[in-house]
Structure formats: C-alpha cells, structure tokens
Design an enzyme around this catalytic site. Structure first.
Site, mmCIF file in Angstrom:
data_model
loop_
_atom_site.group_PDB
_atom_site.id
_atom_site.type_symbol
_atom_site.label_atom_id
_atom_site.label_comp_id
_atom_site.label_asym_id
_atom_site.label_seq_id
_atom_site.Cartn_x
_atom_site.Cartn_y
_atom_site.Cartn_z
ATOM 1 N N HIS A 22 0.747 -1.156 -0.082
ATOM 2 C CA HIS A 22 -0.076 -0.115 -0.048
ATOM 3 C C HIS A 22 0.863 1.326 0.086
ATOM 4 O O HIS A 22 0.479 2.173 -0.629
ATOM 5 C CB HIS A 22 -0.793 0.075 1.144
ATOM 6 C CG HIS A 22 -1.826 -1.194 1.028
ATOM 7 N ND1 HIS A 22 -3.266 -0.925 0.664
ATOM 8 C CD2 HIS A 22 -1.802 -2.407 1.371
ATOM 9 C CE1 HIS A 22 -3.863 -1.884 0.758
ATOM 10 N NE2 HIS A 22 -3.000 -3.088 1.251
ATOM 11 N N ASP A 119 -6.342 5.284 1.081
ATOM 12 C CA ASP A 119 -6.369 4.130 0.750
ATOM 13 C C ASP A 119 -7.713 3.331 1.037
ATOM 14 O O ASP A 119 -8.591 3.884 1.990
ATOM 15 C CB ASP A 119 -5.473 3.179 1.654
ATOM 16 C CG ASP A 119 -5.375 1.926 1.416
ATOM 17 O OD1 ASP A 119 -4.232 1.634 0.711
ATOM 18 O OD2 ASP A 119 -6.047 0.858 1.770
#
Ligand code: UDP
Ligand code: UDP
Length: 460
Positions: A22, A119
C-alpha cells in the site's frame, strides 16, 4: 489543458494503509502529483508494521523535501483485534479506529486542502470525516480493476448465513470463480478482511472517484464495466492512472553477482514483502530452483514481518541446500529493492506471488512472470498474467503451502519451461512498451490524471 480559471495550486493529502504493497504505490503517486506541481501532504500512520515501510518513507521524504509529512499517531487497540490472523490486517484496523484524529489534522493544513486520497481500507471510516469537512475524497484502490469489481460487489453477494454461494458474474466480463477469491472471504465466521470488504466496498459509492493503478490496454473491459454501471449501478468514476512509475529514492544496492550474469539469464524469485512460506516449502523451492539448472536470485522470506525474520540462511535452508544453491544461484535474506532488480539487464524472468505492485513492476520492465499466488487478491491478478500473455500460471499449485506442498521436480520443470519460452519474452517486451505508452505524453493514464488535477484546481 489549462484555462483561465485554474491558476490555483491544488493541495492534496494522501493517506496510505499498512504494508509496502500500500505504501509504495502511494509514494509513487505522491511523487507523480508533485511532478505535476500539486502541493502534497503525506499522512503517515505511525508506527509502521515493518522496518521496510519506515525506511522507505524516510528515504522518500529526504528525496522529496517539497512534500510535507504529517503523522497519524495510532491509538493502541483493545484485545478484541490483537489476535488477528495477520499483523497487517490488524494494523489496517488500528488505523481505521484512529481515523477520528484526522479531522483536526486535515482542517489545520495550510493552504486548505482541495482533495484527499485515501487507501481503500479506510473508506468507511474516513469518508464521513471528509464529508463533514466538505472535502472531496478519492479512494485509491491499490490492486487490479478486476479485483475492484469484487471489492465493490462483495456485500451484494452475501447470503443469509453471511456466506456467498456463487462466482462473481459481471455482464461482458469473465467471472471471478469462488476458488480465486481470497479464502477468508468464503468463511462463514467474520474476520477482519471480510469486514473490510463489506464496509469499505459499500461506502465506495459515496467517494468522489476511485483511482486504480492500472491502464486501459490491459483492463479496458473491466474499466468499462465499472464505469458503465455493469458492476454496481451507483459507482463514482473509476480512473486508471497506472502503471505508476517507480521513483528512485533509495541508494543503489551493489549486487556484483547479478552484474556478472548474462543478459536475460536470471530468474528473480520473490513473494513480496509480507508472505512467508513454510520451511518445508522453502526447501522444496530451493531444491527445485537448483534442479532447474537456471540461474536465479532468490529473496528468502521466513517470517511475515521483516523485524522478526532473524534466522540465518543456513538455518532456514540447511547447509547442504545452501551449498547447492550457490552453484547456480544467489539466495539472500535481506531486503532488496525489487524495482532495481527487475530493471537489471540480467533478469529474464520473475517467479512471483502476484502482488499487484510486483506485477506492475514486472510489466513496467517487460519481465516474464511465473505466477504462484499465495493469498488475497493474487489469484485474480495471476489470471491477468495469463490473459495478457505476461506469463504462465500452474493452477495445480494452489494457494501456496496451505493447500499443498509443491514438489521440487514440478518447480524445476516449470521454471525451465518459462525461462526457455521465447514467445513470452517477446510478449513481455510488447507489454512493457504499452505500459510506458499509457503514462507517456499522450497516454490514457496521463490524460486521466491531468483531467483530475484540473478538477482540483477548480475546487474552491
Ligand atoms: N519489495 C521490495 N523488496 C522485497 C520485497 C518487496 O522492494 O524484497 C517491494 C516490491 O517491489 C513491491 C512491494 O514491495 O513494490 C510489494 O508489494 P506487492 O503488491 O507486490 O506485494 P505484497 O508485499 O503487498 O504482498
Ligand atoms: N479485459 C478486461 N478484463 C477482463 C478481461 C478482459 O479488462 O476481465 C480487457 C483487456 O483489456 C483485454 C481485452 O479485454 O485486452 C480483451 O480480453 P481477452 O481476454 O478477450 O483477451 P485478448 O482478446 O486480448 O486475447
């Protein structure tokens, strides 16, 4: 592209999730936005799970002093989640439960923000906060567009006992069979991954847009299905901005061994930043690599989290195997900068778990892939490897060693087949050219990003 109304410099805040899978695409996106004269604030959850994340972040910030860092200090969690099956998912939850700390942080930023990029794992906790601040919030989905179809559909597929009965079928697209979905999603009982899929997937419809690190020529049909309402009727724009180019901010590693190898002769073997195999599978793999007769560079990972991975190679492989490995390969246990490895002329193939960033680095560098998915989104991604002609996938290998231990003979044979497959080598080079075209001057992803930045410039 510009008109008289867009003189304002947009200010965008980015909030990544835990793990290199990520963090890395968020860092690449931050660098890309900065190169388009966007003012970037990077919100870094603190602490991180792995050493790789904290080092990567600090190297990045040193290389890009124009990017402001803000820390999101994570609150300790109660016992209910502490025994989570996965330290990275536990951290996702930690960040989700610390999200309320964002409100004062975001409103104190100067100049005021034009937008936020969050995210996907925090969609349901961060959207209410940005909504209350009147701030557009874009969700960055860090896997493939195909995986996004599952993410946003999953909550609609649940039956009465909270399980799903069928494969995912989207009109005009190949199905995602249940057998390719992340195994925790198929459990009856609740688990963190399932909760993330349900809660975040539902809330994605309320975001200002969904950014995906993919590009038209490899996922055109999937992107069209998402944007035409064939996956979910009320989805905001899905914007492909990839493949995000690697940005070099780490000091170069000196691997003399690799420099000494013939062009295109080496198979790079890595299962990403957070996947450890059993000792038994590690040893079968080592034996298989040796028996294949190919040159190989193998990043050995014995524990999920790097700071706990402290056993020496001799203990993990055993002395005898280690000696055999040295004859035609190099095994390492330290962190390698994978992008630098994949761009090295000696690399000719990649045995990969099919993490989305690993695949995006493989296609960026035109390296053939031998897919060996281990968990999560990796089977959905492995399917794309085969479909676009980047590589091969032996489905009988299953989900890593939880299902079956793949034997050395099978590994040896499959490795030598892929390293001898010249057609795949050519296809991979063609894919590299298309990938670079997507983010070149007139590329589809470049145009989408420019349009997005224009929208932010106009946001008052
Ligand atoms: N990576 C690396 N060195 C390693 C292992 C991983 O540089 O030894 C990087 C890799 O290049 C990629 C990221 O870490 O950018 C891993 O992301 P991916 O989505 O491939 O898989 P994950 O680690 O999340 O399973
Ligand atoms: N495609 C997609 N998602 C899918 C399947 C296909 O976006 O799940 C797109 C992709 O851009 C591909 C095109 O549709 O290039 C045609 O896909 P197909 O699998 O039919 O392969 P091809 O015709 O390229 O061999």
């Amino acid at each position: 592209m510009s008109d008289s109304g867009d003189l304002r410099v947009p200010h965008v805040a980015l909030l990544p999730s835990a793990g290199m899978g990520h963090l890395t695409p968020f860092l690449r996106l931050a660098a890309l936005l900065a190169s388009h004269d966007v003012c970037v604030t990077f919100i870094a959850p603190n602490p991180t799970v792995s050493l790789a994340e904290s080092q990567s972040l600090s190297n990045f910030l040193m290389a890009f002093p124009q990017i402001t860092r803000k820390q999101l200090h994570l609150l300790p969690l109660d016992e209910s989640c502490a025994n989570s099956e996965d330290p990275f998912y536990y951290h996702f939850e930690l960040i989700r439960r610390s999200s309320h700390l964002l409100s004062p942080l975001l409103s104190s930023l100067s100049p005021p923000l034009s937008a936020m990029i969050t995210d996907m794992s925090f969609t349901s906790t961060v959207l209410p906060i940005t909504d209350s601040l009147g701030l557009p919030n874009y969700i960055f989905f860090t896997s493939s567009a195909k995986m996004l179809t599952l993410y946003v559909s999953f909550h609609t597929m649940l039956g009465p006992n909270h399980t799903i009965k069928d494969d995912l079928q989207v009109p005009g697209l190949g199905p995602i069979p249940k057998s390719r979905m992340p195994p925790p999603l198929l459990q009856e009982s609740n688990n963190l991954l399932k909760t993330f899929f349900i809660e975040n997937g539902k809330k994605m419809t309320e975001s200002s847009g969904i950014l995906v690190n993919t590009y038209e020529s490899i996922e055109s049909e999937t992107l069209a299905a998402l944007n035409e309402g064939r996956v979910l009727r009320k989805l905001p724009s899905v914007i492909s901005i990839g493949p995000l180019a690697p940005c070099f901010f780490e000091t170069s590693q000196q691997l003399q061994w690799l420099n000494d190898q013939a062009t295109g002769s080496v198979l790079y073997v890595s299962f990403g930043s957070r996947t450890a195999m059993s000792r038994e599978q590690i040893r079968e793999l080592g034996d298989g690599l040796v028996r294949s007769g190919c040159r190989f560079l193998w990043a050995v990972k014995d524990k999920k989290v790097d700071i706990e991975d402290d056993e020496k190679l001799t203990e993990v492989l055993g002395e005898e195997l280690l000696e055999r490995v040295k004859k035609n390969g190099l095994a390492v246990k330290n962190w390698l900068n994978q992008e630098e490895i994949l761009s090295h002329p000696a690399i000719g193939g990649f045995l990969s778990h099919c993490g989305w960033n690993s695949l995006s680095e493989a296609l960026w560098n035109g390296v053939r892939v031998l897919a060996w998915p281990q968990h999560g989104d990796q089977k959905v991604n492995a399917d794309l490897v085969e479909r676009i002609g980047l590589g091969t996938w032996d489905k009988s290998w299953g989900w890593g060693d939880r299902e079956t231990v793949v034997k050395a003979e099978d590994i040896a044979q499959t490795v030598s087949e892929i390293m001898g497959n010249d057609l795949l080598k050519l296809q991979a080079l063609h894919i590299r050219d298309e990938a670079r075209r997507a983010v070149g001057d007139d590329g589809s992803s470049t145009k989408s990003l420019a349009a997005l930045i224009d929208t932010w410039k106009k946001f008052q």
